[in-house]
Design a protein around this motif. Structure first.
Motif, PDB file in Angstrom:
ATOM      1  N   ASP A 206       0.828  -1.212   0.000  1.00 11.14           N
ATOM      2  CA  ASP A 206       0.000   0.000   0.000  1.00 11.14           C
ATOM      3  C   ASP A 206       0.863   1.263   0.000  1.00 11.14           C
ATOM      4  O   ASP A 206       0.489   2.270  -0.600  1.00 11.14           O
ATOM      5  CB  ASP A 206      -0.935   0.019   1.209  1.00 11.14           C
ATOM      6  N   PHE A 207       2.007   1.212   0.691  1.00 11.80           N
ATOM      7  CA  PHE A 207       2.926   2.359   0.678  1.00 11.80           C
ATOM      8  C   PHE A 207       3.361   2.661  -0.753  1.00 11.80           C
ATOM      9  O   PHE A 207       3.341   3.812  -1.193  1.00 11.80           O
ATOM     10  CB  PHE A 207       4.182   2.070   1.510  1.00 11.80           C
ATOM     11  N   ILE A 208       3.772   1.618  -1.462  1.00 13.73           N
ATOM     12  CA  ILE A 208       4.255   1.801  -2.841  1.00 13.73           C
ATOM     13  C   ILE A 208       3.125   2.326  -3.733  1.00 13.73           C
ATOM     14  O   ILE A 208       3.333   3.247  -4.532  1.00 13.73           O
ATOM     15  CB  ILE A 208       4.838   0.488  -3.402  1.00 13.73           C
ATOM     16  N   LYS A 209       1.933   1.775  -3.589  1.00 11.16           N
ATOM     17  CA  LYS A 209       0.791   2.243  -4.393  1.00 11.16           C
ATOM     18  C   LYS A 209       0.511   3.721  -4.133  1.00 11.16           C
ATOM     19  O   LYS A 209       0.265   4.488  -5.071  1.00 11.16           O
ATOM     20  CB  LYS A 209      -0.457   1.418  -4.093  1.00 11.16           C
ATOM     21  N   ALA A 210       0.538   4.125  -2.873  1.00 12.95           N
ATOM     22  CA  ALA A 210       0.301   5.535  -2.536  1.00 12.95           C
ATOM     23  C   ALA A 210       1.408   6.409  -3.114  1.00 12.95           C
ATOM     24  O   ALA A 210       1.143   7.482  -3.670  1.00 12.95           O
ATOM     25  CB  ALA A 210       0.210   5.718  -1.023  1.00 12.95           C
ATOM     26  N   ALA A 211       2.663   5.958  -2.994  1.00 12.86           N
ATOM     27  CA  ALA A 211       3.800   6.725  -3.521  1.00 12.86           C
ATOM     28  C   ALA A 211       3.721   6.855  -5.036  1.00 12.86           C
ATOM     29  O   ALA A 211       4.062   7.904  -5.595  1.00 12.86           O
ATOM     30  CB  ALA A 211       5.120   6.080  -3.102  1.00 12.86           C
ATOM     31  N   GLN A 212       3.260   5.804  -5.719  1.00  6.54           N
ATOM     32  CA  GLN A 212       3.106   5.864  -7.175  1.00  6.54           C
ATOM     33  C   GLN A 212       2.092   6.935  -7.578  1.00  6.54           C
ATOM     34  O   GLN A 212       2.227   7.546  -8.641  1.00  6.54           O
ATOM     35  CB  GLN A 212       2.688   4.496  -7.727  1.00  6.54           C
ATOM     36  N   LYS A 213       1.101   7.165  -6.741  1.00  5.92           N
ATOM     37  CA  LYS A 213       0.095   8.208  -7.001  1.00  5.92           C
ATOM     38  C   LYS A 213       0.581   9.590  -6.574  1.00  5.92           C
ATOM     39  O   LYS A 213      -0.066  10.585  -6.855  1.00  5.92           O
ATOM     40  CB  LYS A 213      -1.197   7.889  -6.251  1.00  5.92           C
ATOM     41  N   GLY A 214       1.685   9.637  -5.818  1.00  4.02           N
ATOM     42  CA  GLY A 214       2.207  10.905  -5.322  1.00  4.02           C
ATOM     43  C   GLY A 214       1.985  11.091  -3.833  1.00  4.02           C
ATOM     44  O   GLY A 214       2.797  11.697  -3.147  1.00  4.02           O
ATOM     45  N   LYS A 215       0.863  10.562  -3.342  1.00  2.12           N
ATOM     46  CA  LYS A 215       0.563  10.634  -1.912  1.00  2.12           C
ATOM     47  C   LYS A 215      -0.668   9.787  -1.623  1.00  2.12           C
ATOM     48  O   LYS A 215      -1.406   9.414  -2.534  1.00  2.12           O
ATOM     49  CB  LYS A 215       0.330  12.073  -1.461  1.00  2.12           C
ATOM     50  N   GLY A 216      -0.878   9.512  -0.342  1.00  2.00           N
ATOM     51  CA  GLY A 216      -2.073   8.768   0.052  1.00  2.00           C
ATOM     52  C   GLY A 216      -1.966   8.262   1.472  1.00  2.00           C
ATOM     53  O   GLY A 216      -0.903   8.287   2.085  1.00  2.00           O
ATOM     54  N   TRP A 217      -3.095   7.786   1.991  1.00  3.95           N
ATOM     55  CA  TRP A 217      -3.177   7.248   3.349  1.00  3.95           C
ATOM     56  C   TRP A 217      -3.299   5.730   3.309  1.00  3.95           C
ATOM     57  O   TRP A 217      -3.934   5.184   2.411  1.00  3.95           O
ATOM     58  CB  TRP A 217      -4.387   7.824   4.078  1.00  3.95           C
ATOM     59  N   THR A 218      -2.680   5.059   4.276  1.00  2.91           N
ATOM     60  CA  THR A 218      -2.778   3.616   4.425  1.00  2.91           C
ATOM     61  C   THR A 218      -3.187   3.307   5.860  1.00  2.91           C
ATOM     62  O   THR A 218      -3.090   4.158   6.738  1.00  2.91           O
ATOM     63  CB  THR A 218      -1.434   2.928   4.118  1.00  2.91           C
ATOM     64  N   ARG A 219      -3.623   2.078   6.092  1.00  2.00           N
ATOM     65  CA  ARG A 219      -4.008   1.650   7.443  1.00  2.00           C
ATOM     66  C   ARG A 219      -3.533   0.224   7.668  1.00  2.00           C
ATOM     67  O   ARG A 219      -3.690  -0.635   6.809  1.00  2.00           O
ATOM     68  CB  ARG A 219      -5.518   1.732   7.596  1.00  2.00           C
ATOM     69  N   TYR A 220      -2.932  -0.019   8.827  1.00  4.59           N
ATOM     70  CA  TYR A 220      -2.426  -1.339   9.212  1.00  4.59           C
ATOM     71  C   TYR A 220      -2.233  -1.332  10.722  1.00  4.59           C
ATOM     72  O   TYR A 220      -2.479  -0.319  11.380  1.00  4.59           O
ATOM     73  CB  TYR A 220      -1.105  -1.644   8.491  1.00  4.59           C
ATOM     74  N   ASP A 221      -1.812  -2.447  11.285  1.00  2.78           N
ATOM     75  CA  ASP A 221      -1.567  -2.532  12.728  1.00  2.78           C
ATOM     76  C   ASP A 221      -0.065  -2.581  12.966  1.00  2.78           C
ATOM     77  O   ASP A 221       0.656  -3.333  12.301  1.00  2.78           O
ATOM     78  CB  ASP A 221      -2.253  -3.770  13.312  1.00  2.78           C
ATOM     79  N   TRP A 222       0.407  -1.789  13.945  1.00  2.00           N
ATOM     80  CA  TRP A 222       1.849  -1.608  14.146  1.00  2.00           C
ATOM     81  C   TRP A 222       2.141  -1.371  15.625  1.00  2.00           C
ATOM     82  O   TRP A 222       1.316  -0.764  16.318  1.00  2.00           O
ATOM     83  CB  TRP A 222       2.310  -0.413  13.315  1.00  2.00           C
ATOM     84  N   PRO A 223       3.310  -1.807  16.122  1.00  2.00           N
ATOM     85  CA  PRO A 223       3.649  -1.562  17.530  1.00  2.00           C
ATOM     86  C   PRO A 223       3.801  -0.068  17.834  1.00  2.00           C
ATOM     87  O   PRO A 223       4.408   0.673  17.069  1.00  2.00           O
ATOM     88  CB  PRO A 223       4.997  -2.266  17.708  1.00  2.00           C
ATOM     89  N   VAL A 224       3.252   0.346  18.955  1.00  2.00           N
ATOM     90  CA  VAL A 224       3.387   1.731  19.405  1.00  2.00           C
ATOM     91  C   VAL A 224       4.769   1.868  20.053  1.00  2.00           C
ATOM     92  O   VAL A 224       5.094   1.101  20.962  1.00  2.00           O
ATOM     93  CB  VAL A 224       2.284   2.102  20.425  1.00  2.00           C
ATOM     94  N   PRO A 225       5.601   2.806  19.592  1.00  2.00           N
ATOM     95  CA  PRO A 225       6.939   2.965  20.177  1.00  2.00           C
ATOM     96  C   PRO A 225       6.891   3.170  21.690  1.00  2.00           C
ATOM     97  O   PRO A 225       6.078   3.946  22.199  1.00  2.00           O
ATOM     98  CB  PRO A 225       7.485   4.213  19.479  1.00  2.00           C
ATOM     99  N   GLY A 226       7.739   2.421  22.397  1.00  2.00           N
ATOM    100  CA  GLY A 226       7.839   2.562  23.843  1.00  2.00           C
ATOM    101  C   GLY A 226       6.751   1.842  24.615  1.00  2.00           C
ATOM    102  O   GLY A 226       6.712   1.926  25.840  1.00  2.00           O
ATOM    103  N   GLN A 227       5.881   1.120  23.924  1.00  2.00           N
ATOM    104  CA  GLN A 227       4.805   0.394  24.594  1.00  2.00           C
ATOM    105  C   GLN A 227       4.778  -1.043  24.080  1.00  2.00           C
ATOM    106  O   GLN A 227       5.198  -1.316  22.965  1.00  2.00           O
ATOM    107  CB  GLN A 227       3.451   1.059  24.335  1.00  2.00           C
ATOM    108  N   GLU A 228       4.297  -1.938  24.880  1.00  2.00           N
ATOM    109  CA  GLU A 228       4.181  -3.348  24.487  1.00  2.00           C
ATOM    110  C   GLU A 228       2.794  -3.619  23.910  1.00  2.00           C
ATOM    111  O   GLU A 228       2.111  -4.536  24.339  1.00  2.00           O
ATOM    112  CB  GLU A 228       4.431  -4.242  25.710  1.00  2.00           C
TER     113      GLU A 228
END
Length: 161
Positions: free
Chosen positions: A107-129
């Motif tokens: 999704d990052f690459i697809k958004a970058a190919q368009k010039g910009k865009g938003w993506t959504r996924y699940d990711w660890p919060v820095p400094g938290q478990e």
């Protein structure tokens, strides 16, 4: 009863406005930091940008380091990441998945190919478990093969970080 209904409606309206402004501010911060980082790349060059963005607390991190900008190329190579610098060791991240099996770098690459865009996924919060939903803005640096990204976490309904 009528007064209670009016009070409840007023409180709900205030809550909605506060939450909406929080999201808008968070989204606006991500967009502004990405554009600022893109300008830094254009002005100072890719080597200087990699060096700056790789620093844990740099000019493109905020919110006590929970919010940050990362730098990638169109081959899906992480060039700089202030929180997970080990990601820059991989040749390519295209097949990397979140905890739900989503290959979000696609999704990052697809958004970058368009010039910009938003993506959504699940990711660890820095400094938290903890892993939380993350909305990330991707911004292609004009006339280059590079893009930057920055996102915010949904900590609970109506709470963004």
């Amino acid at each position: 009863m009528h007064r209670i209904g009016i009070v409840v409606a007023g409180v709900m309206l205030l809550f909605f406005v506060a939450v909406s402004n929080g999201v808008a501010g968070t989204r606006d911060n991500c967009i502004a930091k990405c554009k600022e980082a893109a300008n830094f790349v254009k002005t100072n060059g890719i080597k200087a940008a990699v060096k700056e963005i790789s620093i844990r607390h740099n000019r493109f991190t905020w919110n006590d380091g929970v919010s940050y900008v990362f730098l990638m190329d169109m081959d899906c190579k992480m060039l700089a990441h202030p929180v997970k610098p080990e990601m820059a060791q991989a040749d390519n991240l295209i097949e990397t998945k979140d905890v739900n099996g989503k290959a979000f770098f696609v999704d990052f690459i697809k958004a970058a190919q368009k010039g910009k865009g938003w993506t959504r996924y699940d990711w660890p919060v820095p400094g938290q478990e903890v892993i939380k939903p993350k909305h990330t803005f991707i911004y292609r640096i004009p006339d280059t093969q590079y893009f930057v990204g920055s996102g915010f976490y949904v900590m609970s309904p109506g709470v963004f970080y």
